[in-house]
Design a protein around this motif. Structure first.
Motif, mmCIF file in Angstrom:
data_model
loop_
_atom_site.group_PDB
_atom_site.id
_atom_site.type_symbol
_atom_site.label_atom_id
_atom_site.label_comp_id
_atom_site.label_asym_id
_atom_site.label_seq_id
_atom_site.Cartn_x
_atom_site.Cartn_y
_atom_site.Cartn_z
ATOM 1 N N ALA A 99 -8.928 35.800 17.260
ATOM 2 C CA ALA A 99 -7.595 35.372 16.564
ATOM 3 C C ALA A 99 -7.894 36.146 15.088
ATOM 4 C CB ALA A 99 -7.421 33.863 16.293
ATOM 5 N N GLN A 100 -8.951 36.292 14.469
ATOM 6 C CA GLN A 100 -9.155 36.822 13.187
ATOM 7 C C GLN A 100 -8.700 38.381 13.058
ATOM 8 O OE1 GLN A 100 -12.729 36.017 11.327
ATOM 9 N NE2 GLN A 100 -12.281 37.061 9.456
ATOM 10 N N ASP A 101 -9.129 39.006 13.996
ATOM 11 C CA ASP A 101 -8.609 40.507 13.862
ATOM 12 C C ASP A 101 -8.265 40.910 15.033
ATOM 13 O OD1 ASP A 101 -9.548 40.939 11.075
ATOM 14 O OD2 ASP A 101 -11.789 40.495 12.031
ATOM 15 N N GLY A 102 -8.088 40.368 16.611
ATOM 16 C CA GLY A 102 -7.624 40.726 17.700
ATOM 17 C C GLY A 102 -5.961 40.824 17.633
ATOM 18 N N ALA B 292 -0.049 25.460 17.633
ATOM 19 C CA ALA B 292 -1.307 25.711 17.119
ATOM 20 C C ALA B 292 -1.049 25.220 15.767
ATOM 21 C CB ALA B 292 -2.096 27.324 16.827
ATOM 22 N N ARG B 293 -2.219 24.451 15.169
ATOM 23 C CA ARG B 293 -2.287 23.848 14.206
ATOM 24 C C ARG B 293 -3.406 24.421 12.946
ATOM 25 N NH1 ARG B 293 -1.956 19.801 17.685
ATOM 26 N NH2 ARG B 293 -3.987 19.104 17.397
ATOM 27 N N VAL C 79 -0.580 37.499 15.292
ATOM 28 C CA VAL C 79 -1.366 36.568 15.906
ATOM 29 C C VAL C 79 -0.965 35.197 15.575
ATOM 30 C CG1 VAL C 79 -3.486 35.258 16.361
ATOM 31 C CG2 VAL C 79 -2.984 37.641 16.486
ATOM 32 N N ILE C 80 -0.892 34.959 14.139
ATOM 33 C CA ILE C 80 -0.380 33.707 13.606
ATOM 34 C C ILE C 80 1.100 33.363 14.163
ATOM 35 C CG2 ILE C 80 0.364 32.829 11.302
ATOM 36 C CD1 ILE C 80 -1.431 34.774 10.022
ATOM 37 N N GLN C 81 1.759 34.124 14.072
ATOM 38 C CA GLN C 81 3.348 33.852 14.679
ATOM 39 C C GLN C 81 3.123 33.428 16.124
ATOM 40 O OE1 GLN C 81 5.339 37.474 13.949
ATOM 41 N NE2 GLN C 81 5.890 36.966 11.842
ATOM 42 N N TYR C 82 2.402 34.122 17.010
ATOM 43 C CA TYR C 82 2.230 33.552 18.288
ATOM 44 C C TYR C 82 1.622 32.343 18.619
ATOM 45 C CZ TYR C 82 0.140 33.456 22.992
ATOM 46 O OH TYR C 82 -0.114 32.893 24.434
ATOM 47 N N ALA D 114 -8.596 28.119 15.225
ATOM 48 C CA ALA D 114 -8.286 29.500 15.651
ATOM 49 C C ALA D 114 -7.015 30.116 14.712
ATOM 50 C CB ALA D 114 -8.043 29.834 16.808
ATOM 51 N N LEU D 115 -5.998 29.249 14.312
ATOM 52 C CA LEU D 115 -4.944 29.609 13.621
ATOM 53 C C LEU D 115 -5.533 29.875 12.108
ATOM 54 C CD1 LEU D 115 -1.901 30.015 12.972
ATOM 55 C CD2 LEU D 115 -1.856 27.401 12.551
ATOM 56 N N LYS D 116 -6.358 29.248 11.591
ATOM 57 C CA LYS D 116 -6.870 29.198 10.236
ATOM 58 C C LYS D 116 -7.704 30.265 9.956
ATOM 59 C CE LYS D 116 -8.931 26.662 6.531
ATOM 60 N NZ LYS D 116 -9.535 25.407 6.123
ATOM 61 N N TRP D 117 -8.439 30.994 11.329
ATOM 62 C CA TRP D 117 -9.108 32.074 11.186
ATOM 63 C C TRP D 117 -8.168 33.299 11.183
ATOM 64 C CZ3 TRP D 117 -14.417 32.992 13.598
ATOM 65 C CH2 TRP D 117 -15.383 31.932 13.240
ATOM 66 N N ALA D 118 -7.049 33.180 11.865
ATOM 67 C CA ALA D 118 -6.025 34.410 12.005
ATOM 68 C C ALA D 118 -5.474 34.639 10.700
ATOM 69 C CB ALA D 118 -4.954 34.113 13.038
#
Length: 717
Positions: free
Chosen positions: A667-670, A716-717, A707-710, A695-699
């Motif tokens: 999620a961070q860089d993918g 996701a929270r 990815v955040i939008q997805y 994972a959202l926070k890592w994004a």
């Protein structure tokens, strides 16, 4: 970068006589200190060496063995930390020593040992096995006693410029930064050069060196009194060269003589291709040889910087080859960028000095080489395109551009070359050029080849086009990707092999495959086709109905290797994505799940690097799709490697020691596609780790907007 080296030693020191001496084995820190002390007192061991990167000021550093950690080597040993080491490998086992620490002194036994990742300034004791030191870096010292075997040293040669030594006080009298020291019992008159090898006349022991630029000292003499401290006579004896050694950047064949660009220049008599004879070798070139062009008794050897680094220099050496056993460098031209080819009409030399990334560093230089020892710059013209290859005929100079056209210059007046308004355009990139008399061959991507005639009045007349395999996306960019023999064009096709094309009508006659091995360069001697790359050469009888290659003289290349060495080779094969080597090594006994000197298993490293061919081969030959491999792949966003691991039993929802999942890392860089795959595979969307990080926070850490939008769309929270 990996380095493979070999070190073993028996050393005689102190009151030994030249005849009938009893040697004393160096097997401890104390005995090594004693040997160094004796050598420094008597002048055959340097008191100081130079340290510092090539582009930075040097400083003198005392040679001592203080504050060293002792490490006894076995298959499970590891060099932890960056401190200085003493590595002991004293038994007769064939070791693979992987030590990426600081300065290291290696003391080994009588096996055929390797040392991997030897960096900084090291001391090597070479023993009685056939040992290899590969890509040695730093100011290194190599010591030899009688009966040392047949060794190989590939090192980085570096000359000393005292003006670059910080605070230089005149105490370093040596010409180069590295040393060979011959122990007592070996006289200077016992040693001679045979091509690239130093040979002991009495015992036949040899040292194959990548360069002659190394200080050579003898324990039996005071080198300070010698006018030429490095003088070693050259014995002019042609020697048999194994066919397996015929490999490199490119080749040129003329009058049954093979000129091979292989780091330096090898000149090989191939009248009898089954028994080639090495006539001579030039390894003291300033750069890595990339191509050879022959005009009469003159060879033009183009060169690139180490690792082909852009902007780090390039060279063209002009070599007198009247006596093939004694080639003489007449002059060398220096450039700012890698040089891969030249063009010449005998009187003028044309060189494209171009930088791929920087347009302001591109120029065409023309030299008057009517006196090869004193080339004179005639003109220098700015180029707009990157050019690696060129060809000349009838006053026209054609330059490849690695785009869908070639550049054409009228060089009838070399002082004022004129770029022609018209050009030649193609569907794919124009990569390679060859000129045979007045016929121009242009090699292109997608398996295309075009032929043109260059007329005396400077017209370029299309002759015909050939199409081999249109799915072969890229053309070979080797200077010797094409050759002409008896009216047939032989064209390297990478994994497709070599295509044979009739020059008269461009009809493709056939394509010879080579077991899927990538072929970059070709040449023909008699009825034998030589097809090679940097690592391997094939020799195919053109009269044979079936494709055949000369088998290695040793049917099992791994028969004499230890498990330690097999493991290092497997690790390298995993890094280099060589599936066939992986399979063979696993069958020979290498373990895909063993993390030895390299700290990670071959499966883990291939997953991390995304080497899918090697990874699949490892998993099909006993490799485990473990959790660490999955996390390594996730760390580098290697989603295809993750899928492959999952297929072989790996957990796609794997977590690390902190509970962070594969989804966190991706999620961070993918990409969104990667994240969607994991979510659809059921990786928990809102799992947290490290203080309730989702994972959202890592994004958000990675500012990965899509990815955040997805993830938010999935709740996701």
């Amino acid at each position: 970068m990996r380095y493979i080296m070999v070190i073993l030693v028996v050393v005689c020191f102190f009151g030994c006589e030249n005849k009938g001496v009893q040697t004393t084995r160096i097997d401890s820190l104390e005995s090594l200190k004693s040997f160094i002390k004796d050598g420094q007192e008597k002048g055959y061991f340097p008191k100081e060496i130079l340290t510092g990167l090539p582009t930075f000021p040097k400083r003198l550093q005392p040679v001592d063995l203080e504050n060293r950690t002792m490490l006894t080597w076995d298959m499970h040993a590891r060099c932890e930390g960056s401190g200085k080491k003493i590595v002991l490998a004293l038994d007769a086992t064939n070791h693979s020593i992987v030590c990426d620490a600081g300065d290291v002194a290696y003391i080994a036994g009588d096996g055929d040992d390797w040392v991997d990742d030897a960096v900084d300034n090291d001391i090597f004791y070479m023993g009685k096995g056939d040992d290899t030191v590969h890509n040695s870096y730093g100011s290194d010292i190599f010591i030899f006693e009688e009966n040392w075997g047949h060794d190989v040293i590939e090192f980085r040669p570096e000359s000393v410029d005292t003006a670059q030594i910080k605070g230089y006080d005149g105490s370093y009298p040596w010409k180069y930064t590295s040393f060979i020291i011959f122990g007592k019992g070996i006289e200077r008159e016992d040693i001679h050069w045979e091509g690239e090898r130093l040979v002991h006349t009495k015992t036949g022991d040899s040292i194959k060196l990548s360069s002659r630029e190394i200080n050579i000292l003898f324990a039996n003499e005071n080198s300070a009194k010698l006018k030429d401290k490095n003088f070693i006579p050259t014995k002019k004896v042609p020697q048999t060269i194994a066919l397996e050694q015929i490999k490199g950047e490119s080749l040129h064949i003329q009058n049954n003589t093979l000129f091979l660009a292989n780091q330096g220049l090898l000149i090989i008599d191939v009248h009898d291709i089954k028994n080639p004879m090495l006539l001579s070798a030039l390894h003291h070139l300033p750069g890595i040889a990339t191509s050879v062009s022959i005009v009469g008794d003159i060879a033009y050897v183009t060169q690139a910087a180490p690792y082909f680094s852009e902007g780090a220099g390039g060279w063209v050496s002009i070599v007198d080859i009247k006596d093939l056993q004694n080639p003489t460098i007449l002059s060398t031209l220096n450039f700012g960028n890698n040089i891969f080819s030249i063009a010449t009409n005998g009187k003028y030399l044309y060189v494209a000095d171009t930088n791929f990334s920087h347009k302001d560093q591109r120029a065409l230089s023309i030299f008057d080489v009517s006196t090869p020892s004193e080339p004179k710059l005639v003109s220098k013209t700015k180029l707009h395109e990157y050019s690696r290859f060129m060809a000349y005929a009838n006053g026209l100079l054609i330059l490849s551009t690695f785009q869908d056209y070639v550049s054409i210059f009228d060089v009838e007046n070399p002082k004022e070359p004129q770029k022609m308004a018209h050009t030649l355009a193609f569907d794919g990139r124009a990569v390679g050029l060859k000129m045979y008399h007045n016929t121009l061959l242009i090699n292109q991507d997608k398996g295309a080849l075009s032929l043109f005639e260059i007329t005396k009045d400077k017209h370029i007349v299309p002759l015909c086009d050939a199409q081999t395999n249109p799915t072969n996306r890229y053309a070979s960019n080797s200077p010797s990707a094409m050759t002409l023999h008896n009216g047939i064009i032989y064209k390297a096709q990478y994994q497709d092999g070599v295509s044979l094309i009739d020059m008269k009508n461009c009809q493709v006659l056939k394509t010879i495959p080579f077991d899927g091995v990538s072929i970059a360069s070709v040449g023909v001697v008699g009825n034998t086709l030589i097809a090679m790359n940097k690592e391997k050469a094939f020799f195919h009888d053109l009269n044979a109905k079936q494709v055949s290659t000369k088998p290695s003289a040793q049917t099992d290349p791994y028969a004499n290797l230890s498990k330690d060495q097999l493991q290092t080779l497997l690790y390298q094969a995993a890094q280099d994505d060589k599936a066939n080597d992986v399979i063979a090594l696993c069958k020979a006994g290498a373990n895909p799940n063993f993390a030895g000197h390299e700290r990670h298993t071959p499966v883990q490293i291939s997953a991390r690097l995304g080497k899918l061919n090697a990874l699949k081969a490892l998993l099909e030959n006993g490799g485990r799709a473990d959790g660490e491999s999955m996390m390594f792949a996730a760390l580098r966003e290697q989603i295809e490697a993750m899928k492959l691991l999952e297929h072989y039993g790996g957990n796609i929802a794997q977590t690390d020691k902190d509970g962070c999942s594969t989804l966190h890392y991706i999620a961070q860089d993918g990409t969104v596609e990667m994240v969607r795959y994991l979510v659809e595979k059921g990786v928990p969307l809102n799992a947290t780790c490290r203080g309730k990080e989702s994972a959202l926070k890592w994004a958000n850490y990675g500012k990965n907007i899509e990815v955040i939008q997805y993830l938010e769309s999935k709740g996701a929270r």
